[in-house]
Design an enzyme around this catalytic site. Sequence first.
Site, PDB file in Angstrom:
ATOM      1  N   LYS A   1     -16.385  -6.889   4.199  1.00  0.00           N
ATOM      2  CA  LYS A   1     -15.250  -7.425   4.953  1.00  0.00           C
ATOM      3  C   LYS A   1     -15.470  -7.217   6.443  1.00  0.00           C
ATOM      4  O   LYS A   1     -16.009  -6.199   6.868  1.00  0.00           O
ATOM      5  CB  LYS A   1     -13.947  -6.718   4.554  1.00  0.00           C
TER       6      LYS A   1
ATOM      7  N   HIS B   1       0.832  -1.201   0.000  1.00  0.00           N
ATOM      8  CA  HIS B   1       0.000   0.000   0.000  1.00  0.00           C
ATOM      9  C   HIS B   1       0.868   1.254   0.000  1.00  0.00           C
ATOM     10  O   HIS B   1       0.637   2.196  -0.769  1.00  0.00           O
ATOM     11  CB  HIS B   1      -0.891   0.056   1.250  1.00  0.00           C
TER      12      HIS B   1
ATOM     13  N   ARG C   1      -1.732  -5.892  -8.449  1.00  0.00           N
ATOM     14  CA  ARG C   1      -0.717  -6.933  -8.301  1.00  0.00           C
ATOM     15  C   ARG C   1      -0.768  -7.909  -9.462  1.00  0.00           C
ATOM     16  O   ARG C   1       0.187  -8.615  -9.705  1.00  0.00           O
ATOM     17  CB  ARG C   1      -0.927  -7.677  -6.988  1.00  0.00           C
TER      18      ARG C   1
ATOM     19  N   SER D   1      -3.123  -7.591   2.676  1.00  0.00           N
ATOM     20  CA  SER D   1      -3.592  -7.467   4.058  1.00  0.00           C
ATOM     21  C   SER D   1      -4.159  -8.769   4.584  1.00  0.00           C
ATOM     22  O   SER D   1      -3.916  -9.147   5.732  1.00  0.00           O
ATOM     23  CB  SER D   1      -4.652  -6.367   4.159  1.00  0.00           C
TER      24      SER D   1
END
Length: 169
Positions: A47, A23, A98, A135
Amino acid sequence: MYYRDEVTTAVCPGSFDPITLGHLDIVARARALFDEVVVGVARNASKNALLSVDERVRLAQKAVEHAGLEGVRVEVVPGLLVDFCREVGAVAVVKGLRGGADFDTELPMALMNRHLAEVETVFVAGDAALLHVASSLVKDIARHGGPVDDLVPPGVGDAVRAALAQGGR
């Protein structure tokens, strides 16, 4: 050379639960592209966060300060990202990628943000050395007692371990 009279602001949104070196890399590179970057800590209804919003903001602020990133601030995104972008005067949203799966997830959101508020999304390829950092993986590794301090800014590993010790998910 390109000259402009206005300061350009971009938002780097995310849940940052927790903030990682990946990040921070995207935030630093966004800052190289824009005059000001707002790290927007969002609540993601899909989440279950380990860390509270306040803790995520505190850790992100500490990470930005430790990295010496001038022109970067951290704020809570209280609702829709596009409303937040209008509020802070952002001309763009910056998202790190990514791989292809990230693009597949991010593209519909980028198109919707453009539809709702005419805000563009800039995709920045993640640093190859950090492509494995996420994360969710940081939390999973920490949950099982593995080392995470080399994946996150200083102090974040301790905060994750403390939250897990208090019964966090």
